[in-house]
Design a protein around this motif. Structure first.
Motif, PDB file in Angstrom:
ATOM      1  N   LEU A 419       0.848  -1.186   0.000  1.00  0.00           N
ATOM      2  CA  LEU A 419       0.000   0.000   0.000  1.00  0.00           C
ATOM      3  C   LEU A 419       0.890   1.244   0.000  1.00  0.00           C
ATOM      4  CD1 LEU A 419      -2.461  -1.244   2.735  1.00  0.00           C
ATOM      5  CD2 LEU A 419      -2.874  -1.197   0.295  1.00  0.00           C
ATOM      6  N   ARG A 461      -4.816 -14.863   6.363  1.00  0.00           N
ATOM      7  CA  ARG A 461      -3.403 -14.528   6.203  1.00  0.00           C
ATOM      8  C   ARG A 461      -2.844 -14.071   7.551  1.00  0.00           C
ATOM      9  NH1 ARG A 461      -3.478  -8.914   2.583  1.00  0.00           N
ATOM     10  NH2 ARG A 461      -5.079  -7.819   3.754  1.00  0.00           N
ATOM     11  N   GLN A 471      -5.907 -12.041   9.583  1.00  0.00           N
ATOM     12  CA  GLN A 471      -7.162 -11.669   8.919  1.00  0.00           C
ATOM     13  C   GLN A 471      -7.765 -12.873   8.214  1.00  0.00           C
ATOM     14  OE1 GLN A 471      -6.056  -8.482   6.248  1.00  0.00           O
ATOM     15  NE2 GLN A 471      -6.222  -6.931   7.871  1.00  0.00           N
ATOM     16  N   PHE A 472      -9.084 -12.856   8.086  1.00  0.00           N
ATOM     17  CA  PHE A 472      -9.730 -13.929   7.333  1.00  0.00           C
ATOM     18  C   PHE A 472     -10.920 -13.357   6.566  1.00  0.00           C
ATOM     19  CE2 PHE A 472     -13.881 -15.017   9.096  1.00  0.00           C
ATOM     20  CZ  PHE A 472     -13.900 -14.234  10.241  1.00  0.00           C
ATOM     21  N   TYR A 505     -16.088  -9.361  -2.845  1.00  0.00           N
ATOM     22  CA  TYR A 505     -15.304  -8.965  -1.663  1.00  0.00           C
ATOM     23  C   TYR A 505     -15.965  -7.725  -1.081  1.00  0.00           C
ATOM     24  CZ  TYR A 505     -11.590  -6.867   1.055  1.00  0.00           C
ATOM     25  OH  TYR A 505     -10.872  -6.294   2.070  1.00  0.00           O
ATOM     26  N   ASP A 508     -13.502  -3.985   2.368  1.00  0.00           N
ATOM     27  CA  ASP A 508     -13.147  -2.603   2.022  1.00  0.00           C
ATOM     28  C   ASP A 508     -14.085  -2.118   0.917  1.00  0.00           C
ATOM     29  OD1 ASP A 508     -11.045  -2.466   3.789  1.00  0.00           O
ATOM     30  OD2 ASP A 508      -9.602  -3.257   2.360  1.00  0.00           O
TER      31      ASP A 508
ATOM     32  N   ASN B  24     -12.409 -10.076   8.400  1.00  0.00           N
ATOM     33  CA  ASN B  24     -11.673  -8.828   8.649  1.00  0.00           C
ATOM     34  C   ASN B  24     -10.530  -8.664   7.655  1.00  0.00           C
ATOM     35  OD1 ASN B  24     -10.051 -10.883   9.539  1.00  0.00           O
ATOM     36  ND2 ASN B  24      -9.356  -9.837  11.358  1.00  0.00           N
ATOM     37  N   TYR B  25     -10.686  -9.310   6.506  1.00  0.00           N
ATOM     38  CA  TYR B  25      -9.621  -9.343   5.501  1.00  0.00           C
ATOM     39  C   TYR B  25      -9.569  -7.994   4.789  1.00  0.00           C
ATOM     40  CZ  TYR B  25      -6.505 -11.969   2.425  1.00  0.00           C
ATOM     41  OH  TYR B  25      -5.418 -12.459   1.757  1.00  0.00           O
ATOM     42  N   SER B  26      -8.624  -7.159   5.166  1.00  0.00           N
ATOM     43  CA  SER B  26      -8.648  -5.803   4.646  1.00  0.00           C
ATOM     44  C   SER B  26      -7.241  -5.241   4.503  1.00  0.00           C
ATOM     45  CB  SER B  26      -9.466  -4.919   5.601  1.00  0.00           C
ATOM     46  OG  SER B  26      -9.254  -3.561   5.316  1.00  0.00           O
ATOM     47  N   ASN B  27      -6.936  -4.773   3.337  1.00  0.00           N
ATOM     48  CA  ASN B  27      -5.694  -4.026   3.152  1.00  0.00           C
ATOM     49  C   ASN B  27      -5.802  -2.622   3.740  1.00  0.00           C
ATOM     50  OD1 ASN B  27      -4.264  -6.015   1.921  1.00  0.00           O
ATOM     51  ND2 ASN B  27      -4.392  -5.180  -0.150  1.00  0.00           N
ATOM     52  N   GLU B  28      -6.976  -2.059   3.613  1.00  0.00           N
ATOM     53  CA  GLU B  28      -7.172  -0.707   4.122  1.00  0.00           C
ATOM     54  C   GLU B  28      -6.944  -0.650   5.625  1.00  0.00           C
ATOM     55  OE1 GLU B  28      -8.634   2.471   2.232  1.00  0.00           O
ATOM     56  OE2 GLU B  28      -6.980   1.316   1.413  1.00  0.00           O
ATOM     57  N   ASP B  29      -7.385  -1.690   6.328  1.00  0.00           N
ATOM     58  CA  ASP B  29      -7.152  -1.723   7.778  1.00  0.00           C
ATOM     59  C   ASP B  29      -5.662  -1.592   8.076  1.00  0.00           C
ATOM     60  OD1 ASP B  29      -9.819  -2.060   8.122  1.00  0.00           O
ATOM     61  OD2 ASP B  29      -9.715  -4.095   8.962  1.00  0.00           O
ATOM     62  N   LEU B  30      -4.844  -2.237   7.246  1.00  0.00           N
ATOM     63  CA  LEU B  30      -3.401  -2.187   7.485  1.00  0.00           C
ATOM     64  C   LEU B  30      -2.885  -0.753   7.426  1.00  0.00           C
ATOM     65  CD1 LEU B  30      -2.234  -5.216   5.283  1.00  0.00           C
ATOM     66  CD2 LEU B  30      -2.899  -5.210   7.698  1.00  0.00           C
TER      67      LEU B  30
END
Lengths: 526, 317
Positions: A419, A461, A471-472, A505, A508, B24-30
């Motif tokens: 990111l 992951r 996370q899942f 998905y 987000d 809760n699989y989120s890149n944004e959370d990261l």
């Protein structure tokens, strides 16, 4: 029916040569088509009948594989091309001085003077003319179609169903036509036997059931006589009424023609003289009736079945005698009565008027590769992953050639969430439990299939950086599948398969991602 | 079945699929999580003295300062670490909220962490850790606030964290003993994660007025290199030297990854202004050189025994 006895005995005595010894180069065009186009109802077993006849002729009938063409679900154009090809090959053989025969078999719809091949039509007169002009010594035409008895060639003599003068066919030249029904009759299929009555009994006869002479060779007349007897017997009480196969010929010269040599491979099941008389039904590992042999008291029968495991059934008035027998490659196994045991009718391997197809389970295992179609900014969300896949499937449970399956898959890999403000390496793990429904089109070796699938996906992951929690994501994912199964042995197949799934998905924001899979696996049929 | 019916069934099916996606699989959370520094990210690691009783005087002061830094980080960011270990409770396009969570160690209190992203500058984040006495029906009380500008790229940027211990104490929050005397604490940092690049941190700590007359404020600047070598400059204010005036004492310390290092202590103001001590130590933290002008008897060794230290950029507040 016993009128056959005298004629058969004469035929057995006079039949000349075998499929391998007659010096007759044989060509075959085998056609099957379940579809008859508009105003016809699809058949269920025409293609399977053709495949069975093809197998018998190439295995036992002295037809070399390069000289045989199987056309399943083809068009009239395909059939004409196959006949033309056979004619070319036969012409070349004739020029080399070989005696030749062409066998044309058709299973499918026929209506209004034409064979109906899907939406295409092949006028019977055209076919007859084409076959009559074929540069061969003998033409054998076998038609398994409604009202096929109307095809008799001009000038042909209709043979009485009970007295074939085989002497007149020695060194024959000309045309023989076998049809499954008379000109005013329908040809019927049966779920119980998994084929049309006529082709089923013809095939059973060619496998050895018709070998009344006991010399290990099934002649044209023997095969016809057997198919006639059994077809009439099976259909006489059917709603559509009795179905009478016909035999006509327009031949010059003498000779009988051996169609199959059941002794040549010395492989299959031998029912000895001492075994009780009656109808022996032999069911293959897929639940299909491979042969139905009417054995008389004191007679023996050699049934040239392909290697594999077979269930055997003989019906008595008050019970069944059933058992199992393995046919190893290259061995002729004697079916002794003590291999069978009493069983109630409920244990019939051919159940309730329908072949016991529900028992055809298969299991497979293999590997695959999966990748998610991601938006450019989401490329690090679900990394491409290798998967191990285990499948369990049942065929013909809901409907013939429908495959209901469930599969488990799992895999893991490393990825990086990249990111603008963070780069986070992680270990990705995925597991899925899926159900699928597919339609397949079984052919002799290749079986294409397509269908739908619904997967419960669980993806997780763990990050190298302990600051980030694991996370899942779990979701249901609908998709399409398609592929090809290649039969390696009677019970083993190699499967190549592709899948295309929709993946929503929604963590987000809602994003439609989707993913594809390619996999290969080995499947085993129980 | 009409087209309308089929379309409705399709819409229902799609809704079900959408509703079934969970996790809760989120890149944004990261991105939101990474905006708040972790305790370990800013902590200083220096090996302990082999024989604490024989430890060099300024090495010990350096160790004490590091302990203060790390303890303060735990007081402030330890709370955040605990909250952030969970999945965000709610999400919007430009914010993540964790909590409210009950405080297991302080009954009646609960915590909430909110991290916001500037929609106009997507690499800029601000965050608040606030607490509330649920039993007293009081409003939210801001304890930690901070910001991070990650414009430098992945995990590269600058940030600031402030903690208002006094506000917490005034509201009756039962502070732990090691934080009870703190008024406020501020960290500013430049956070570079590239190999060899330093993390520079400035910590400013003010204590509450204390009759004991010891340290009333502490300002620490430090720089950590990726090989765990570093430098630290800390300034203490308080009545640290016998005499009527309050002093300002500055210690500049630098060490190698092995632990060997050198420090100077300067009394900048107050009693003894201008006095300066220089000391070196080896990897066991035993003094190898000590020059204390006001106490020549304590001088030890020669400057030759000091470790060869690399020249680092001067620390500047």
């Amino acid at each position: 029916m016993r009128r056959w006895a005298t004629a058969a005995a004469v035929i057995a005595t006079l039949a000349a040569g075998s499929a391998r010894a007659e010096g007759l180069r044989r060509f075959a065009v085998i056609v099957g088509n379940d579809q008859g186009g508009a105003d016809t109802r699809p058949l269920l077993y025409a293609g399977a009948d053709a495949a069975k006849v093809y197998d018998i002729l190439t295995r036992l009938g002295g037809v070399q594989a390069p000289d045989a063409t199987l056309v399943v679900e083809g068009t009239a154009r395909d059939v004409l091309a196959a006949v033309a090809q056979a004619n070319r090959q036969a012409g070349e053989a004739a020029r080399r001085g070989e005696r030749t025969a062409l066998l044309f078999y058709y299973s499918g719809h026929a209506k209004d003077g034409a064979l109906r091949l899907g939406d295409s039509r092949l006028p019977i007169d055209s076919l007859r003319g084409l076959l009559a002009a074929a540069p061969v010594d003998v033409r054998i035409v076998i038609l398994d179609a409604c009202r096929s008895g109307s095809i008799r060639s001009k000038g042909a003599r209709k043979a009485p169903a009970f007295a074939i003068e085989s002497d007149s066919l020695r060194d024959a030249k000309g045309m023989v036509i076998l049809t499954s029904s008379a000109s005013d009759e329908d040809s019927q299929e049966s779920d119980a036997i998994g084929g049309s009555y006529f082709s089923h009994h013809l095939a059973s006869g060619l496998l050895g059931g018709a070998d009344r002479s006991g010399d290990g060779r099934v002649t044209l007349f023997e095969a016809y006589a057997y198919a006639y007897d059994r077809t009439v017997a099976d259909t006489v009480e059917s709603a559509a009424g009795a179905q009478h196969p016909t035999f006509s010929y327009d031949l010059a010269g003498n000779g009988d023609l051996v169609l199959t040599d059941v002794a040549v491979r010395h492989e299959g099941i031998y029912i000895p003289r001492r075994a009780p008389g009656g109808v022996y039904v032999l069911v293959d590992h897929q639940g299909f009736v491979a042969a139905e042999i009417d054995k008389g008291d004191g007679a023996d029968r050699r049934v040239a079945l392909a290697p594999g495991r077979y269930r055997v059934k003989r019906r008595l008035p008050d019970r069944l005698r059933i058992g199992e027998i393995d046919v190893p490659r290259g061995e002729l196994i004697t079916l002794e009565e003590d291999r069978l045991h009493d069983a109630p009718f409920t244990a019939d391997p051919v159940k309730g008027g329908r072949v016991d197809l529900s028992s055809r389970w298969s299991m497979g295992a293999g590997i695959g590769y999966q990748a998610v179609f991601e938006a450019p900014d989401g490329s690090s969300l679900f990394p491409p992953t290798a998967l191990i896949d285990v499948d369990l499937a049942v065929r013909n449970f809901l409907r013939r050639d429908w495959v209901l399956g469930v599969d488990l898959a799992g895999g893991s890999t490393n990825g990086v969430a990249a990111l603008p403000t963070v780069t986070a390496p992680f270990h990705f793990t995925e597991a899925s439990l899926s159900g699928s429904l597919a339609v397949e089109w079984p052919h002799r070796r290749l079986t294409p299939f397509v269908g739908g699938r619904l997967s419960l996906l669980v993806m997780s992951r763990r990050f190298q950086d302990d600051a980030f929690p694991a996370q899942f994501f779990a979701t249901l994912s609908p998709g399409l599948l398609g592929g090809l199964s290649v039969r390696l042995s009677p019970s083993t197949s190699l499967v190549a398969r592709g899948r295309l799934h929709y993946l929503l998905y929604n963590i987000d924001g809602n994003r439609s991602l989707g993913y594809w899979e390619l996999a290969t696996m080995v499947a085993y049929d129980f | 079945m009409t087209f309308k019916t089929r379309a409705s069934m399709l819409a229902v099916s799609l809704t079900i699929w959408a509703g079934l996606g969970c996790g809760n699989y989120s890149n944004e959370d990261l991105a939101f999580m990474a905006a708040v520094p972790t305790t370990s990210q800013l902590a200083v690691e220096l090996p302990a003295a082999v024989n604490p009783t024989a430890e060099a005087e300024l090495a010990k002061r350096t160790h004490d300062a590091i302990a203060t830094v790390n303890g303060s980080l735990r007081n402030v960011l330890g709370l955040v670490d605990g909250v952030r270990a969970s999945t965000p409770t709610s999400r919007t396009d430009d914010s993540r909220t964790w909590g409210p969570f009950p405080d297991d160690q302080h009954a009646g209190w609960r915590w909430e962490l909110i991290v916001r992203r500037d929609p106009a500058a997507p690499t800029t984040f601000t965050y608040d850790l606030q607490t509330q006495n649920a039993g007293a029906q009081t409003g939210w009380l801001l304890f930690v606030s901070g910001s991070f500008d990650g414009a430098g790229g992945a995990r590269q940027g600058s940030g600031q964290v402030s903690a208002d211990f006094k506000a917490l104490s005034d509201a009756g929050f039962p502070l732990d003993s090691d934080a009870a005397n703190l008024a406020d604490l501020t960290f500013t940092y430049q956070n570079f994660d590239l190999a060899g690049s330093p993390i520079q941190v400035t910590m400013s700590m003010d204590s509450l007025p204390d009759t004991s007359g010891t340290v009333t404020s502490l300002n620490i600047l430090y720089e950590i290199l990726s090989d765990q070598s570093g430098e630290m400059s800390f300034t203490l204010t308080g009545n640290l030297v016998a005499g009527p005036a309050a002093e300002t004492v500055r210690v500049d310390s630098q060490w190698l990854a092995s632990g060997a290092g050198e420090a100077t202590m300067l009394v900048a103001s107050g009693d003894g202004a201008g006095l300066q001590q220089t000391e070196c130590w080896d990897r066991t933290f035993a003094a190898t050189f000590d020059h204390k002008p006001w106490s020549a008897a304590e001088d030890l060794g020669t400057a030759d025994s000091c470790p060869a230290l690399p020249v680092l950029a001067p620390l500047a507040p």
